[in-house]
Design an enzyme around this catalytic site. Structure first.
Site, PDB file in Angstrom:
ATOM      1  N   GLU A  21       1.413   3.978   2.738  1.00  0.00           N
ATOM      2  CA  GLU A  21       1.920   3.553   4.045  1.00  0.00           C
ATOM      3  C   GLU A  21       3.445   3.703   4.043  1.00  0.00           C
ATOM      4  O   GLU A  21       4.195   2.739   4.092  1.00  0.00           O
ATOM      5  CB  GLU A  21       1.445   2.142   4.341  1.00  0.00           C
TER       6      GLU A  21
ATOM      7  N   HIS B 108       3.462  -2.715   6.957  1.00  0.00           N
ATOM      8  CA  HIS B 108       2.326  -1.859   6.612  1.00  0.00           C
ATOM      9  C   HIS B 108       2.179  -0.697   7.594  1.00  0.00           C
ATOM     10  O   HIS B 108       2.900  -0.587   8.577  1.00  0.00           O
ATOM     11  CB  HIS B 108       1.031  -2.681   6.635  1.00  0.00           C
TER      12      HIS B 108
ATOM     13  N   GLU C  28       2.247  -3.866  11.500  1.00  0.00           N
ATOM     14  CA  GLU C  28       1.518  -2.608  11.350  1.00  0.00           C
ATOM     15  C   GLU C  28       2.124  -1.529  12.249  1.00  0.00           C
ATOM     16  O   GLU C  28       2.428  -1.777  13.411  1.00  0.00           O
ATOM     17  CB  GLU C  28       0.044  -2.787  11.724  1.00  0.00           C
TER      18      GLU C  28
ATOM     19  N   HIS D  53       0.874  -1.174   0.000  1.00  0.00           N
ATOM     20  CA  HIS D  53       0.000   0.000   0.000  1.00  0.00           C
ATOM     21  C   HIS D  53       0.913   1.228   0.000  1.00  0.00           C
ATOM     22  O   HIS D  53       1.541   1.540   1.012  1.00  0.00           O
ATOM     23  CB  HIS D  53      -0.902  -0.015   1.234  1.00  0.00           C
TER      24      HIS D  53
END
Length: 395
Positions: free
Chosen positions: A190, A280, A356, A187
């Protein structure tokens, strides 16, 4: 001077509604635009010029209609005068619009959803890695729009010697090592993910670092710093130039829609995978955490043990990492095998995690000026060498 908004640069993205000044204040109306080929909107990055000393109110009228509106709760936008040093600015969200209030101290100021990681910085990272005797760089192929998809391999001796007995010995030594894959920025918005990888690579290629040296005795690490260069350049949050969310393409990728995944999967099939980390950013949760593979069919007790040990060792390596907050085990149950870490964990039966980091701040260790930022992401990437090494130690 009259205030002006522009976004015609690397990762620039915004729609201007209005921009005007009265006396010592300026009102600027904005809309967060969609990804270039998908109905997803969240990323913004733009420059404000000609507003030095003006009390600026920047109103993002459609914040409540963005893909992750919960991401605006307790969020503060980032700003920079030199694109090197970024700081947080006062931001509020009323459930419909998001408003930034800031009085620029210079003639030009940049605002963004998170500290950007430019394609130029990416090129510099590839150049630094390629200059290390411990690393090799490789172009896996081309993205949808023809950009390079780069791989950095650290710890391999293959190719350092000509086709002779020394080269054969080096290849045999590599074959005895574990294979670790780390990918980032599926992504593209990010950007903390590539900051993380930068810190990891720089520690890996430091010949004086004892953890790196020991890790490279046991493993070859294959690292893709940016899985989505097209989306990065276009200022997309989640998709590539074909509108594909790469982290939903792993079960059945195509060279037309998701060549980036096809190319990485093909290389993995050549090397095998003993551990995998997909890096991410998380819009809503203000924590650093990992999502594992416990929902996968066939998830073994051995995988569970290694996963739990990795988490415990990461907590010891960095206070920024925690496991009290994160995703529930059933979050991606129905389409799990479309995701990178789930597909890899299922296919190779190995430690396979999605890591994350927050767009906001780390609520466990808040930092008022910068929040979570590129430098903290870099340090976290460097710190991950300890739990990786521990997971590969002989048992």
């Amino acid at each position: 001077m009259t205030p002006a908004i522009s976004a015609a640069f690397d990762s620039g993205a915004i729609e201007l509604l209005c921009c005007g000044a009265t006396g010592q204040s300026a009102g600027i109306g904005l809309r967060i635009r969609k990804d270039s080929h998908a109905d997803i909107r969240q990323w913004f990055h733009f420059r404000l010029s000609g507003a030095r000393g003006l009390a600026c109110t920047l109103r993002f009228d459609n914040a409540g209609a963005c893909t992750y509106p919960s991401g605006w709760k307790n969020y503060r936008a980032v700003a920079s005068y030199d694109r090197e040093n970024w700081f947080r600015v006062p931001t509020r969200y009323d459930g419909t619009a998001m408003t930034v209030e800031h009085t620029p101290g210079r003639d030009a100021v940049w605002y963004a959803y998170f500290e950007p990681y430019s394609l130029e910085r990416h090129q510099a990272l590839i150049g630094r890695a390629g200059g290390s005797p411990l690393a090799r760089t490789e172009r896996l192929g081309a993205t949808v729009e023809g950009r390079d998809l780069d791989l950095v391999s650290v710890g391999s001796n293959v190719g350092n010697s000509a086709g002779n007995s020394a080269g054969n010995s080096a290849a045999a030594a590599d074959a005895a090592k574990k294979t670790v894959w780390i990918i980032a920025r599926q992504h593209p918005g990010e950007t903390m993910a590539e900051w993380f990888v930068e810190g990891l690579i720089e520690r890996l290629i430091d010949p004086t670092d004892p953890v790196s040296r020991r890790l490279l005795e046991r493993a070859v690490l294959h690292i893709v710093p940016n899985m989505n260069p097209d989306g990065s350049a276009r200022g997309n949050l989640r998709t590539n130039a074909a509108g594909a969310n790469l982290n939903r393409e792993w079960m059945d990728p195509s060279m037309a829609a998701s060549p980036e995944v096809c190319l990485v999967r093909a290389r993995m099939q050549q090397t095998g995978v003993d551990a995998f980390i997909d890096v991410h950013g998380e819009e809503s949760l203000p924590y650093v955490f990992v999502a594992g593979g416990e929902m996968l069919p066939g998830f073994s007790p051995a995988q569970a043990r290694v996963q739990n040990e990795f988490i415990a060792n990461f907590k010891r390596a960095s206070p920024d990492f925690q496991d009290a907050h994160g995703y529930g085990a059933g979050k991606y149950h129905e389409d799990a095998l479309k995701l990178a870490s789930k597909w890899v964990g299922h296919t190779y039966g190995c430690l396979s995690l999605t890591l994350e980091m927050p767009f906001k701040d780390n609520a466990d260790l808040p930092e008022p000026l910068a929040g979570w930022n590129g430098e903290r992401s870099r340090k976290l990437g460097a710190a991950m060498l300890e739990p990786l090494l521990a997971s590969l130690e002989p048992r």
